[in-house]
Scaffold this active site. Structure first.
Site, PDB file in Angstrom:
ATOM      1  N   GLU A 112      13.722  -3.498   4.801  1.00  0.00           N
ATOM      2  CA  GLU A 112      12.728  -3.123   5.808  1.00  0.00           C
ATOM      3  C   GLU A 112      11.604  -4.153   5.814  1.00  0.00           C
ATOM      4  O   GLU A 112      11.346  -4.801   4.794  1.00  0.00           O
ATOM      5  CB  GLU A 112      12.135  -1.743   5.506  1.00  0.00           C
ATOM      6  CG  GLU A 112      13.162  -0.624   5.456  1.00  0.00           C
ATOM      7  CD  GLU A 112      12.597   0.684   4.931  1.00  0.00           C
ATOM      8  OE1 GLU A 112      13.352   1.662   4.851  1.00  0.00           O
ATOM      9  OE2 GLU A 112      11.391   0.713   4.579  1.00  0.00           O
ATOM     10  N   LYS A 147       7.973  -5.498   5.412  1.00  0.00           N
ATOM     11  CA  LYS A 147       6.791  -5.075   4.644  1.00  0.00           C
ATOM     12  C   LYS A 147       5.559  -5.375   5.492  1.00  0.00           C
ATOM     13  O   LYS A 147       5.232  -6.527   5.740  1.00  0.00           O
ATOM     14  CB  LYS A 147       6.704  -5.808   3.304  1.00  0.00           C
ATOM     15  CG  LYS A 147       5.570  -5.260   2.443  1.00  0.00           C
ATOM     16  CD  LYS A 147       5.446  -5.966   1.123  1.00  0.00           C
ATOM     17  CE  LYS A 147       4.446  -5.239   0.229  1.00  0.00           C
ATOM     18  NZ  LYS A 147       3.176  -4.920   0.877  1.00  0.00           N
ATOM     19  N   ARG A 165      -0.872   2.516   4.028  1.00  0.00           N
ATOM     20  CA  ARG A 165       0.022   3.671   3.901  1.00  0.00           C
ATOM     21  C   ARG A 165      -0.668   4.945   4.363  1.00  0.00           C
ATOM     22  O   ARG A 165      -1.863   5.129   4.182  1.00  0.00           O
ATOM     23  CB  ARG A 165       0.466   3.847   2.447  1.00  0.00           C
ATOM     24  CG  ARG A 165       1.498   2.876   1.951  1.00  0.00           C
ATOM     25  CD  ARG A 165       2.915   3.156   2.396  1.00  0.00           C
ATOM     26  NE  ARG A 165       3.554   4.254   1.697  1.00  0.00           N
ATOM     27  CZ  ARG A 165       4.120   4.169   0.487  1.00  0.00           C
ATOM     28  NH1 ARG A 165       4.067   3.042  -0.191  1.00  0.00           N
ATOM     29  NH2 ARG A 165       4.730   5.223  -0.045  1.00  0.00           N
ATOM     30  N   ARG A 208      -3.404   6.776   1.220  1.00  0.00           N
ATOM     31  CA  ARG A 208      -2.697   6.662  -0.059  1.00  0.00           C
ATOM     32  C   ARG A 208      -3.577   7.127  -1.211  1.00  0.00           C
ATOM     33  O   ARG A 208      -3.082   7.402  -2.295  1.00  0.00           O
ATOM     34  CB  ARG A 208      -2.165   5.245  -0.274  1.00  0.00           C
ATOM     35  CG  ARG A 208      -3.200   4.175  -0.462  1.00  0.00           C
ATOM     36  CD  ARG A 208      -2.538   2.801  -0.514  1.00  0.00           C
ATOM     37  NE  ARG A 208      -1.571   2.749  -1.591  1.00  0.00           N
ATOM     38  CZ  ARG A 208      -0.537   1.909  -1.620  1.00  0.00           C
ATOM     39  NH1 ARG A 208      -0.311   1.089  -0.624  1.00  0.00           N
ATOM     40  NH2 ARG A 208       0.280   1.895  -2.644  1.00  0.00           N
ATOM     41  N   GLU A 239       3.325   3.518   7.519  1.00  0.00           N
ATOM     42  CA  GLU A 239       2.284   2.501   7.433  1.00  0.00           C
ATOM     43  C   GLU A 239       1.597   2.389   8.788  1.00  0.00           C
ATOM     44  O   GLU A 239       2.258   2.332   9.826  1.00  0.00           O
ATOM     45  CB  GLU A 239       2.915   1.149   7.056  1.00  0.00           C
ATOM     46  CG  GLU A 239       1.933   0.103   6.652  1.00  0.00           C
ATOM     47  CD  GLU A 239       1.899  -0.137   5.148  1.00  0.00           C
ATOM     48  OE1 GLU A 239       1.163  -1.028   4.715  1.00  0.00           O
ATOM     49  OE2 GLU A 239       2.588   0.586   4.413  1.00  0.00           O
ATOM     50  N   PHE A 262       8.729   5.215   7.776  1.00  0.00           N
ATOM     51  CA  PHE A 262       9.956   4.774   7.110  1.00  0.00           C
ATOM     52  C   PHE A 262      10.572   5.814   6.183  1.00  0.00           C
ATOM     53  O   PHE A 262      11.618   5.564   5.583  1.00  0.00           O
ATOM     54  CB  PHE A 262       9.720   3.466   6.337  1.00  0.00           C
ATOM     55  CG  PHE A 262       8.509   3.465   5.461  1.00  0.00           C
ATOM     56  CD1 PHE A 262       8.499   4.153   4.261  1.00  0.00           C
ATOM     57  CD2 PHE A 262       7.379   2.759   5.835  1.00  0.00           C
ATOM     58  CE1 PHE A 262       7.384   4.149   3.448  1.00  0.00           C
ATOM     59  CE2 PHE A 262       6.244   2.746   5.022  1.00  0.00           C
ATOM     60  CZ  PHE A 262       6.256   3.447   3.826  1.00  0.00           C
ATOM     61  N   ARG A 271       6.193   3.819  -9.762  1.00  0.00           N
ATOM     62  CA  ARG A 271       6.404   2.431  -9.372  1.00  0.00           C
ATOM     63  C   ARG A 271       7.649   1.936 -10.095  1.00  0.00           C
ATOM     64  O   ARG A 271       7.596   1.528 -11.251  1.00  0.00           O
ATOM     65  CB  ARG A 271       5.190   1.569  -9.744  1.00  0.00           C
ATOM     66  CG  ARG A 271       5.275   0.144  -9.230  1.00  0.00           C
ATOM     67  CD  ARG A 271       4.118  -0.697  -9.735  1.00  0.00           C
ATOM     68  NE  ARG A 271       2.831  -0.210  -9.296  1.00  0.00           N
ATOM     69  CZ  ARG A 271       2.290  -0.446  -8.105  1.00  0.00           C
ATOM     70  NH1 ARG A 271       2.951  -1.182  -7.223  1.00  0.00           N
ATOM     71  NH2 ARG A 271       1.105   0.042  -7.793  1.00  0.00           N
ATOM     72  N   LYS A 312       9.437  -4.982  -3.567  1.00  0.00           N
ATOM     73  CA  LYS A 312       8.740  -5.723  -2.508  1.00  0.00           C
ATOM     74  C   LYS A 312       8.899  -7.219  -2.751  1.00  0.00           C
ATOM     75  O   LYS A 312       8.791  -7.692  -3.886  1.00  0.00           O
ATOM     76  CB  LYS A 312       7.267  -5.331  -2.451  1.00  0.00           C
ATOM     77  CG  LYS A 312       6.510  -5.465  -3.758  1.00  0.00           C
ATOM     78  CD  LYS A 312       5.100  -4.910  -3.639  1.00  0.00           C
ATOM     79  CE  LYS A 312       4.370  -4.953  -4.983  1.00  0.00           C
ATOM     80  NZ  LYS A 312       3.027  -4.350  -4.917  1.00  0.00           N
TER      81      LYS A 312
END
Length: 548
Positions: free
Chosen positions: A244, A246, A251, A266, A295, A334, A405, A411
């Site tokens: 996807e 970035k 967010r 976020r 986003e 997303f 994470r 990313k």
């Protein structure tokens, strides 16, 4: 539980070096608490007053705390400030000041854990022109009844920085141990409820219900996070992946039930009133009850604009309409976490994506399947040509894991590697930078502690430096010569050329050639780099793995 008992627990924890011993100590306390005390203790021991999803905020800064302590002790604010500068620690300074008062006064009332919590609720509820006066009155009452040791942890709690090393992971493990539960069950419930206090209460009352806990609309959960990684490694490890774009945006989480919707940042702040255009677009795009992850991207003439434009729209309370005309935001969704009463977090990404396409359609971010590195890198090149930051490479069977994470999402960006780090201190500048801060001390998080990894001064223009001084001047907690300690609330994105081991910093690491990139106003301290993830980056660096 008396607040003094809580303070004594904190003192023991602060002096305990081993993680397992700390977990044992907290686990021994939890079963002794009643149902009202349990969730409060769990939050307090992490340095928090309210659940992460709650809109309640204490709104206490250092100056209010100084004024409250000065009033109780019978001195001036400057004396309190000097004591903090001497010790370098708000809690220890307040403890010392209250010890002097203790010799000449009697206590009015014993502090109870729940009484302290109720007073902090009253503080958070204060609004309007007289709110600071009311907050000050509450703080004065609390410190007026506090023993010195209680004052140490009360002061830190008011600033929500306890410094005893009990982060979410340790407290989660303590809850599991206290009530003899599988830690994975506790983690599952925590991801859904976003409140370890409530999880602890449920663990005692009805442990069988933990497995059935689900997310709820209008109770935001932490957003799933990505690690920096490589396209080649992700495809080698997982075969087919989803690629996807970035986006250089911010967010958001969109919650909708019927005709009612809310948008959360976020940092889990309600920003609906700042983003009425996003709210209306998504409200009109689906008839279903949903929780969406996406986003917000600023665009001009159909092309993406930098992050700085986006953040000017978030949390804006005034002149929202005029700012909407200046800066157009579009939602790029997303992921979907919840659909018509059912959580989708445990389902694989491929299933969630299919559901998202079916219920939303418009405003869904493009996604491209890829089975080889060449195809994925072609998408990466296309993303850069379109003006995006890079790409996200996601494992198709990955569940949605709030606040984690991990390497299920990776990313990939060009150029210098970057880290999101907490600003914990600064140093006064010299020459052209005299009268302002010239460099900033950065830290990673590690189970409730913040461990320095270096200073950054490069990459900050004079204009940005003036903005940073305005941002930090009221966040100074302590001073020592040219150095100041800051409230750990602001996040910097920092580039670097290399991570090195170093005995000079408590983290054991240092950044080579750190360079300021930007302030991440959309990120909270909880979303910054951890010591474990920094060590993992260091390991990948030593193994020769790059960023592309």
């Amino acid at each position: 539980m008396q607040f003094l008992e809580f303070a004594q627990v904190c003192e023991h924890l602060e002096g305990t070096p081993g993680r397992l011993d700390m977990i044992e100590q907290v686990a021994a306390v939890l079963p002794r608490l009643d149902d009202e005390e349990l969730p409060v203790f769990v939050r307090f021991v992490m340095g928090r007053v309210f659940p992460d999803w709650s809109t309640k905020k204490l709104g206490v800064g250092p100056n209010l705390l100084y004024d409250a302590v000065a009033y109780v002790v019978g001195t001036k604010r400057e004396t309190v400030r000097e004591a903090i500068n001497t010790t370098g620690d708000v809690g220890l300074a307040v403890e010392g000041l209250l010890a002097r008062k203790e010799q000449t006064s009697f206590f009015i009332q014993e502090l109870d854990l729940l009484d302290v919590y109720r007073e902090l609720e009253r503080m958070a509820a204060a609004e309007g022109q007289r709110s600071q006066r009311e907050k000050l009155r509450v703080a004065q009452g609390l410190f007026g009844n506090a023993r010195p040791l209680e004052g140490r942890y009360l002061a830190r709690l008011l600033l929500e920085e306890l410094r005893i090393g009990m982060g979410e992971g340790n407290v989660r493990d303590a809850v599991a141990k206290a009530f003899e539960l599988d830690v994975r069950l506790v983690e599952h419930a925590h991801q859904a409820l976003n409140d370890l206090g409530e999880v602890a209460l449920l663990a005692r009352r009805d442990p069988d219900a933990l497995s059935g806990v689900t997310i709820e609309p209008f109770r935001p959960v932490k957003m799933m996070l990505a690690q920096a990684g490589t396209i080649a490694a992700q495809i080698e490890d997982h075969g087919e992946v989803a690629v996807e774009y970035k986006y250089d945006g911010s967010r958001f989480q969109f919650h909708k039930v019927g005709d009612v919707c809310r948008i959360y940042s976020r940092r889990l702040e309600d920003v609906t009133e700042s983003l009425p255009d996003i709210a209306n677009l998504l409200l009109e795009a689906t008839d279903h009850d949903v929780i969406l992850d996406g986003e917000a991207v600023a665009v001009r003439d159909g092309k993406p604009m930098p992050f700085q434009y986006v953040i000017r729209r978030f949390r804006r309370k005034h002149e929202v309409d005029s700012m909407m005309e200046k800066i157009e935001l579009v939602p790029m969704v997303f992921d979907i976490l919840y659909l018509d009463g059912e959580t989708l977090m445990d389902r694989p990404l491929a299933e969630r994506r299919k559901a998202l396409d079916e219920v939303l359609g418009a405003h869904v971010a493009p996604q491209f399947p890829a089975t080889d590195a060449a195809a994925a890198e072609a998408i990466y090149a296309e993303a850069l040509d379109l003006g995006h930051e890079g790409v996200m490479v996601k494992v198709l069977d990955s569940p949605y894991t709030p606040g984690v994470r991990g390497r299920l999402w990776v990313k990939v960006k060009p150029g210098v590697e970057t880290l999101d780090l907490v600003v914990v201190g600064a140093e006064w500048g010299e020459g052209r930078r005299a009268g302002t801060f010239g460099s900033f001390l950065l830290a990673v998080q590690d189970q409730g502690r913040l461990l320095p990894v270096g200073k950054v001064a490069t990459g900050i223009t004079d204009e940005v430096l003036a903005e940073l001084y305005a941002l930090f001047k009221d966040r100074v907690i302590a001073r020592s010569g040219k150095e100041v300690t800051l409230e750990p609330e602001v996040v910097f994105e920092v580039g670097y050329s290399e991570i090195q081991t170093s005995p000079n910093y408590e983290s054991g690491y240092a950044l080579r050639f750190p360079r300021f990139v930007r302030v991440r106003e959309d990120k909270s301290v909880d979303e910054t780099e951890t010591l474990d993830s920094l060590a993992e980056r260091y390991g990948r660096q030593r193994n020769g793995q790059g960023s592309l």
